[in-house]
Design a protein around this motif. Structure first.
Motif, mmCIF file in Angstrom:
data_model
loop_
_atom_site.group_PDB
_atom_site.id
_atom_site.type_symbol
_atom_site.label_atom_id
_atom_site.label_comp_id
_atom_site.label_asym_id
_atom_site.label_seq_id
_atom_site.Cartn_x
_atom_site.Cartn_y
_atom_site.Cartn_z
ATOM 1 N N CYS A 88 0.835 -1.209 0.000
ATOM 2 C CA CYS A 88 0.000 0.000 0.000
ATOM 3 C C CYS A 88 0.865 1.253 0.000
ATOM 4 O O CYS A 88 0.553 2.239 -0.673
ATOM 5 N N ALA A 89 1.958 1.221 0.741
ATOM 6 C CA ALA A 89 2.863 2.374 0.773
ATOM 7 C C ALA A 89 3.485 2.598 -0.602
ATOM 8 O O ALA A 89 3.560 3.739 -1.085
ATOM 9 N N THR A 92 0.885 4.068 -2.906
ATOM 10 C CA THR A 92 0.640 5.479 -2.583
ATOM 11 C C THR A 92 1.732 6.357 -3.168
ATOM 12 O O THR A 92 1.459 7.408 -3.762
ATOM 13 N N LEU A 95 1.269 6.474 -6.990
ATOM 14 C CA LEU A 95 0.138 7.329 -7.402
ATOM 15 C C LEU A 95 0.458 8.799 -7.184
ATOM 16 O O LEU A 95 0.078 9.654 -7.997
ATOM 17 N N TRP A 96 1.176 9.113 -6.120
ATOM 18 C CA TRP A 96 1.599 10.510 -5.890
ATOM 19 C C TRP A 96 2.553 10.936 -7.002
ATOM 20 O O TRP A 96 2.433 12.022 -7.543
ATOM 21 N N VAL A 111 -6.670 8.885 -10.913
ATOM 22 C CA VAL A 111 -6.524 9.786 -9.773
ATOM 23 C C VAL A 111 -6.926 11.171 -10.243
ATOM 24 O O VAL A 111 -6.368 11.686 -11.196
#
Length: 115
Positions: A88-89, A92, A95-96, A111
């Motif tokens: 998940c990290a 994230t 996606l950032w 996104v």
């Protein structure tokens, strides 16, 4: 800051730090639990996370250890490890990166970056 690629171990430490900071702000002096998305990564959200984490652009962008991320994903899916937190990290962070560092808006894959 070191220039080294982010791997599952580094991402796991980032998640642990973020949880500690969130706990201190959300419930000072009290333990705050967080849900473990282990089964969600193997079932409902599997296709989405595969799209993000195993995308050739993700694995080959030089930010992540691509083969390591792919091995970790397979080990989690096979049930050998619970790697939900680092996966998940990593998702994230990716996606950032897509939302804020990608030269093309379409690279965010769903996104929304509208103000």
């Amino acid at each position: 800051g070191t220039g080294a690629p982010i791997d599952a171990g580094t991402a796991g430490r980032v998640v642990a730090y973020m949880r500690k900071q969130a706990q201190a702000r959300l419930a000072p002096g009290r333990r705050q639990s967080f849900a473990d998305p282990q089964d969600n990564l193997r079932q409902a959200s599997r296709a989405y996370f595969e799209q993000v984490l195993l995308d050739p652009g993700t694995l080959g962008n030089g930010l992540f250890n691509g083969p390591g991320v792919a091995r970790l994903w397979r080990a989690h899916q096979d049930g050998h490890v619970n790697a939900a937190a680092p996966l998940c990290a990593l998702a994230t962070i990716e996606l950032w990166r897509r939302a804020y560092l990608s030269p093309t808006p379409h690279a965010t894959h769903g996104v929304h970056t509208e103000n």
